[in-house]
Design a protein around this motif. Structure first.
Motif, mmCIF file in Angstrom:
data_model
loop_
_atom_site.group_PDB
_atom_site.id
_atom_site.type_symbol
_atom_site.label_atom_id
_atom_site.label_comp_id
_atom_site.label_asym_id
_atom_site.label_seq_id
_atom_site.Cartn_x
_atom_site.Cartn_y
_atom_site.Cartn_z
ATOM 1 N N VAL A 180 0.999 -1.059 0.006
ATOM 2 C CA VAL A 180 -0.027 0.122 -0.167
ATOM 3 C C VAL A 180 0.887 1.305 -0.070
ATOM 4 C CG1 VAL A 180 -1.726 -1.398 1.260
ATOM 5 C CG2 VAL A 180 -0.090 0.087 2.386
ATOM 6 N N GLY A 181 0.309 2.469 -0.294
ATOM 7 C CA GLY A 181 0.939 3.563 -0.210
ATOM 8 C C GLY A 181 1.188 4.072 -1.905
ATOM 9 N N ASP A 182 1.583 5.339 -1.961
ATOM 10 C CA ASP A 182 1.971 5.920 -2.986
ATOM 11 C C ASP A 182 3.105 6.936 -2.902
ATOM 12 O OD1 ASP A 182 2.066 6.907 -5.698
ATOM 13 O OD2 ASP A 182 0.306 8.244 -5.423
ATOM 14 N N PRO A 183 4.354 6.443 -3.126
ATOM 15 C CA PRO A 183 4.813 5.226 -3.906
ATOM 16 C C PRO A 183 4.475 4.336 -3.187
ATOM 17 C CG PRO A 183 6.732 6.458 -3.180
ATOM 18 C CD PRO A 183 5.684 7.504 -3.004
ATOM 19 N N PRO A 184 4.181 2.947 -3.670
ATOM 20 C CA PRO A 184 3.945 1.859 -2.668
ATOM 21 C C PRO A 184 5.456 1.169 -2.076
ATOM 22 C CG PRO A 184 4.221 1.183 -5.209
ATOM 23 C CD PRO A 184 4.100 2.634 -5.131
ATOM 24 N N SER A 185 5.022 0.756 -0.753
ATOM 25 C CA SER A 185 6.236 0.492 0.052
ATOM 26 C C SER A 185 6.590 -0.836 -0.426
ATOM 27 C CB SER A 185 5.809 0.323 1.389
ATOM 28 O OG SER A 185 5.002 -0.292 1.803
ATOM 29 N N ALA A 186 7.803 -1.301 -0.346
ATOM 30 C CA ALA A 186 8.467 -2.755 -0.404
ATOM 31 C C ALA A 186 8.103 -3.390 0.768
ATOM 32 C CB ALA A 186 9.838 -2.466 -0.569
ATOM 33 N N LEU A 187 8.032 -4.567 0.596
ATOM 34 C CA LEU A 187 7.411 -5.567 1.754
ATOM 35 C C LEU A 187 8.676 -6.364 2.088
ATOM 36 C CD1 LEU A 187 4.916 -5.434 0.222
ATOM 37 C CD2 LEU A 187 4.386 -7.584 0.645
ATOM 38 N N ARG A 188 8.574 -6.564 3.466
ATOM 39 C CA ARG A 188 9.794 -7.344 4.303
ATOM 40 C C ARG A 188 9.178 -8.427 5.323
ATOM 41 N NH1 ARG A 188 9.325 -1.998 6.192
ATOM 42 N NH2 ARG A 188 8.781 -1.852 8.390
ATOM 43 N N VAL A 189 9.792 -9.360 5.672
ATOM 44 C CA VAL A 189 9.554 -10.512 6.518
ATOM 45 C C VAL A 189 10.103 -10.287 7.776
ATOM 46 C CG1 VAL A 189 9.497 -12.926 6.687
ATOM 47 C CG2 VAL A 189 9.128 -12.011 4.660
ATOM 48 N N LEU A 190 9.291 -10.530 8.997
ATOM 49 C CA LEU A 190 9.603 -10.590 10.220
ATOM 50 C C LEU A 190 9.579 -12.021 10.831
ATOM 51 C CD1 LEU A 190 8.260 -7.366 11.837
ATOM 52 C CD2 LEU A 190 10.375 -7.609 10.799
ATOM 53 N N ARG A 191 10.541 -12.786 11.093
ATOM 54 C CA ARG A 191 10.492 -14.117 11.670
ATOM 55 C C ARG A 191 10.901 -14.144 12.930
ATOM 56 N NH1 ARG A 191 12.799 -14.726 6.424
ATOM 57 N NH2 ARG A 191 11.608 -16.372 4.818
ATOM 58 N N THR A 192 9.832 -14.985 13.720
ATOM 59 C CA THR A 192 10.480 -15.357 15.222
ATOM 60 C C THR A 192 9.750 -16.820 15.328
ATOM 61 O OG1 THR A 192 10.131 -14.946 17.442
ATOM 62 C CG2 THR A 192 8.368 -14.347 15.996
ATOM 63 N N GLY A 193 10.576 -17.672 15.816
ATOM 64 C CA GLY A 193 10.068 -19.334 16.127
ATOM 65 C C GLY A 193 9.596 -19.702 14.786
ATOM 66 N N GLY A 194 8.566 -20.385 14.817
ATOM 67 C CA GLY A 194 8.016 -21.097 13.524
ATOM 68 C C GLY A 194 7.116 -20.216 12.787
#
Length: 237
Positions: free
Chosen positions: A23-37
């Motif tokens: 979402v957004g203009d310009p659109p934001s890049a996505l990222r991943v947050l991991r913890t445990g499983g």
């Protein structure tokens, strides 16, 4: 900057986020947050975010991409956390619960069914079935009927309509239940007696759609069935 949350997945999900834009203009890049499983797919939350078509479609596109590659808990449009650390803390705290829900939703999609009935058709049925409704109706159409009887007639008809709506909703839900894993009720809208979401195995989607079509055909032209899906399983997260 606040963190926009799209979905929660298993940590071993392929997570094809490279090249996806949110979402957004310009659109934001996505990222991943991991913890445990488990993991969360997030992005930067733009200021003043509103449900514009462009952003809603971007949100939906991210979810569809994730769901195509594995079990996904879709978040509704507009879910924002104060920051990445808050999201990670929530993942740590609820990892077991999220894992159980991901296992339940694995390989499933959602269908939403709304159903209504023509009001005149329903009122004709009420009149035909109820001696008391016919009696009060006749009295209110003549000089012998007073204000109290008109009120009594209205209340009786309203009770009969409600009872029939409830019975028909139960009948439709029961007949479609074998084709679904779970169902979730919501408040029907005006002129509707049913607003029901079904959790359906992805491989059984065609059979479910056929069952809804058969139910609609059996009930006839006085009924209006609206089926939407397949959707991310929002109602079962």
């Amino acid at each position: 900057m606040s963190t926009y949350v799209y979905a929660i997945t298993r940590a071993d999900h392929p997570l094809p986020v490279d090249g996806l834009r949110g979402v957004g203009d310009p659109p934001s890049a996505l990222r991943v947050l991991r913890t445990g499983g488990v993991a969360a797919v997030v992005g930067d939350a733009p200021p003043g975010l509103r449900a514009k078509r462009r952003d809603v479609m971007a949100h939906q596109g991210v979810l569809e991409t994730l769901m195509a590659d594995g079990s996904t808990l879709p978040m509704r449009f507009g879910l924002v956390a104060p920051g990445d650390d808050d999201v990670t803390a929530a993942l740590d705290r609820e990892a077991e619960v999220y894992g159980e829900r991901l296992a339940e939703l694995d390989g499933h999609v959602e269908f939403n069914l709304k159903a209504g009935r023509d009001e005149d058709d329903l009122l004709r049925e009420v009149m035909a079935d109820s001696d008391e409704v016919r009696r009060l109706n006749e009295r209110t159409r003549t000089q012998s009927g007073g204000h109290d009887e008109r009120i009594a007639l209205g209340e009786l008809v309203a009770r009969e309509v409600t009872a029939r709506h409830e019975r028909e909703a139960e009948e439709v839900a029961a007949r479609l239940a074998p084709a679904a894993t779970r169902a979730s009720h919501a408040e029907p809208g005006p002129q509707q007696f049913l607003n029901l979401s079904f959790l359906v195995p992805r491989e059984g989607a065609d059979a479910f759609v056929a069952a809804v079509r058969q139910e609609a055909e059996q009930r006839g032209d006085a009924y209006a069935f609206t089926l939407t899906g397949p959707l991310p399983p929002y109602s079962f997260v």
